[in-house]
Design an enzyme around this catalytic site. Structure first.
Site, short mmCIF file in Angstrom:
data_model
loop_
_atom_site.label_atom_id
_atom_site.label_comp_id
_atom_site.label_asym_id
_atom_site.label_seq_id
_atom_site.Cartn_x
_atom_site.Cartn_y
_atom_site.Cartn_z
N ASP A 10 0.83 -1.21 0.00
CA ASP A 10 0.00 0.00 0.00
C ASP A 10 0.86 1.26 0.00
O ASP A 10 1.99 1.25 0.49
CB ASP A 10 -0.90 -0.03 1.25
N SER A 53 -8.28 -4.61 4.74
CA SER A 53 -8.94 -4.30 3.47
C SER A 53 -9.34 -5.57 2.70
O SER A 53 -9.15 -5.66 1.49
CB SER A 53 -8.04 -3.40 2.61
N GLU A 112 -12.38 -4.26 -4.53
CA GLU A 112 -12.90 -2.90 -4.32
C GLU A 112 -12.13 -1.86 -5.13
O GLU A 112 -12.58 -0.72 -5.27
CB GLU A 112 -12.83 -2.53 -2.83
N ARG A 145 -0.02 7.71 -2.65
CA ARG A 145 0.49 8.80 -1.81
C ARG A 145 1.97 9.09 -2.08
O ARG A 145 2.40 10.23 -2.04
CB ARG A 145 0.27 8.47 -0.32
N ARG A 195 -5.15 -1.91 8.68
CA ARG A 195 -6.34 -2.70 8.34
C ARG A 195 -5.99 -3.72 7.28
O ARG A 195 -4.96 -3.63 6.60
CB ARG A 195 -7.46 -1.78 7.84
N SER A 197 -7.53 -5.30 -5.44
CA SER A 197 -8.65 -5.83 -4.66
C SER A 197 -9.96 -5.73 -5.45
O SER A 197 -10.06 -4.96 -6.41
CB SER A 197 -8.78 -5.08 -3.33
N TRP A 242 -11.86 -1.54 -8.15
CA TRP A 242 -12.59 -1.13 -9.37
C TRP A 242 -13.26 0.22 -9.17
O TRP A 242 -13.65 0.88 -10.13
CB TRP A 242 -13.66 -2.16 -9.74
N LEU A 249 10.39 -20.93 -4.57
CA LEU A 249 9.57 -19.92 -3.89
C LEU A 249 8.15 -20.04 -4.43
O LEU A 249 7.94 -20.08 -5.64
CB LEU A 249 10.09 -18.50 -4.18
N HIS A 255 2.52 3.53 -8.88
CA HIS A 255 2.30 2.11 -9.15
C HIS A 255 3.47 1.52 -9.94
O HIS A 255 3.87 0.38 -9.72
CB HIS A 255 1.00 1.91 -9.94
C1 IPE Z 1 -5.53 -2.73 -0.39
O1 IPE Z 1 -5.19 -1.38 -0.45
C2 IPE Z 1 -5.41 -3.36 -1.73
C3 IPE Z 1 -4.06 -3.50 -2.28
C4 IPE Z 1 -2.96 -3.15 -1.71
C5 IPE Z 1 -4.00 -4.10 -3.57
P1 IPE Z 1 -6.27 -0.22 -0.64
O2 IPE Z 1 -5.49 1.03 -0.72
O3 IPE Z 1 -7.17 -0.55 -1.77
O4 IPE Z 1 -7.10 -0.30 0.72
P2 IPE Z 1 -7.96 0.82 1.45
O5 IPE Z 1 -8.91 1.37 0.43
O6 IPE Z 1 -7.01 1.86 1.92
O7 IPE Z 1 -8.63 0.11 2.58
C1 IPE Z 2 -1.53 0.24 -3.36
O1 IPE Z 2 -1.32 1.61 -3.39
C2 IPE Z 2 -1.74 -0.33 -4.74
C3 IPE Z 2 -3.13 -0.69 -5.04
C4 IPE Z 2 -4.15 -0.61 -4.23
C5 IPE Z 2 -3.39 -1.21 -6.36
P1 IPE Z 2 -2.50 2.65 -3.37
O2 IPE Z 2 -2.85 3.01 -4.78
O3 IPE Z 2 -3.64 2.18 -2.53
O4 IPE Z 2 -1.81 3.90 -2.68
P2 IPE Z 2 -2.47 4.91 -1.65
O5 IPE Z 2 -2.99 4.08 -0.51
O6 IPE Z 2 -3.56 5.61 -2.37
O7 IPE Z 2 -1.37 5.80 -1.25
MG MG Z 3 -4.10 2.39 -0.58
#
Ligand code: IPE
Ligand code: IPE
Ligand code: MG
Length: 239
Positions: free
Chosen positions: A17, A193, A64, A21, A191, A62, A66, A128, A34
């Site tokens: 995650d 998620s 979510e 940001r 969390r 995830s 989408w 692995l 990304h």
């Molecule tokens: C969880 O991160 C999913 C992945 C890292 C792929 P999110 O950034 O989608 O989770 P929330 O929205 O902060 O809970």
């Molecule tokens: C995790 O990084 C990657 C995915 C969820 C695909 P985020 O894109 O959620 O990054 P933040 O949480 O918005 O910083």
């Molecule tokens: Mg995130």
């Protein structure tokens, strides 16, 4: 039985995650985060065998996710396709066995074919076990498992009074994988998620402040080492 200070987590699962940001704080588009995040994966994957980690699971997208703007979702899938094409040969050479968990029916045919190809190419490897969670959601996984279990009951293959935890496990995407010993999440969020709710019942957790694009192999090694100082009891009492 309880386990006293198991040295190394056999299975580490990572919620990667903080890409967005990381980019935003530098005035860059989220997709740049990304991209940098995808580059980070290699180092962590490569460090596993030496650390004694035999199973690594990565949360890549995830059910979510989408909800994000179309442009970001498209960009993420473009990166995923590129990653499989580019890293595939390297993963084969490194002896990684790759498998994907999540609902792949919603993914493009092209991506599904790439995923199936990589799984087939690496099926005989065991240095692995690398699992990538793609269009994965824990509730979605459990719901699909329940549907398939119900089908098996209807066909007379499973009797309802024989259903135990092991029965349900046979219908999960993670069938055959050990439960994660350590679940690690970057970027300071505390969390899951939706990540591996069934499988994480007795996992240890580690939440680190670094955003995924800044997460290094050294930080990973430090988390793996700190796991060795924890005492897992599994409901029993410490000995
Ligand atoms: C969880 O991160 C999913 C992945 C890292 C792929 P999110 O950034 O989608 O989770 P929330 O929205 O902060 O809970
Ligand atoms: C995790 O990084 C990657 C995915 C969820 C695909 P985020 O894109 O959620 O990054 P933040 O949480 O918005 O910083
Ligand atoms: Mg995130």
């Amino acid at each position: 039985m309880y386990e006293v200070k198991s040295e190394t987590p056999r299975h580490v699962a990572i919620i990667m995650d903080g890409n967005g940001r990381w980019a935003e704080s530098r005035g860059l588009p989220r997709i740049a985060g990304h991209r940098r995040g995808a580059d980070r994966v290699r180092e962590v994957v490569e460090s596993c065998p030496d650390l004694g980690v035999s199973h690594l699971t990565l949360f890549a997208f995830s059910t979510e996710n989408w909800k994000r703007p179309e442009q970001e979702v498209q960009g993420l899938f473009r990166l995923l396709r590129r990653y499989i094409k580019k890293e595939g040969a390297r993963l084969v050479a490194e002896g990684a066995r790759v498998r994907f968990i999540g609902d792949r029916t919603r993914l493009s045919r092209e991506l599904q074919a790439l995923m199936a190809g990589l799984e087939a190419q690496t099926a005989a490897n065991d240095r692995l076990h690398l699992t990538v969670a793609l269009n994965y959601g824990g509730r979605d996984e459990l719901t699909r498992a329940a549907q398939r279990l119900a089908e098996a009951v209807r066909r007379g293959e499973v009797s309802p009074d024989e259903i135990g935890p092991e029965t349900l496990e046979r219908f999960l995407d993670t069938v055959g994988l050990p439960d994660p010993d350590l679940i690690l999440r970057t970027s300071g969020e505390h969390r899951l998620s939706g990540f591996l709710p069934w499988q994480s019942a007795y996992s240890e957790f580690s939440f680190v402040e670094a955003r995924w694009p800044d997460f290094t192999a050294e930080m990973f090694a430090a988390e793996v080492r700190s796991f060795g100082r924890r005492e897992r009891r599994f409901g029993a009492i410490a000995g």
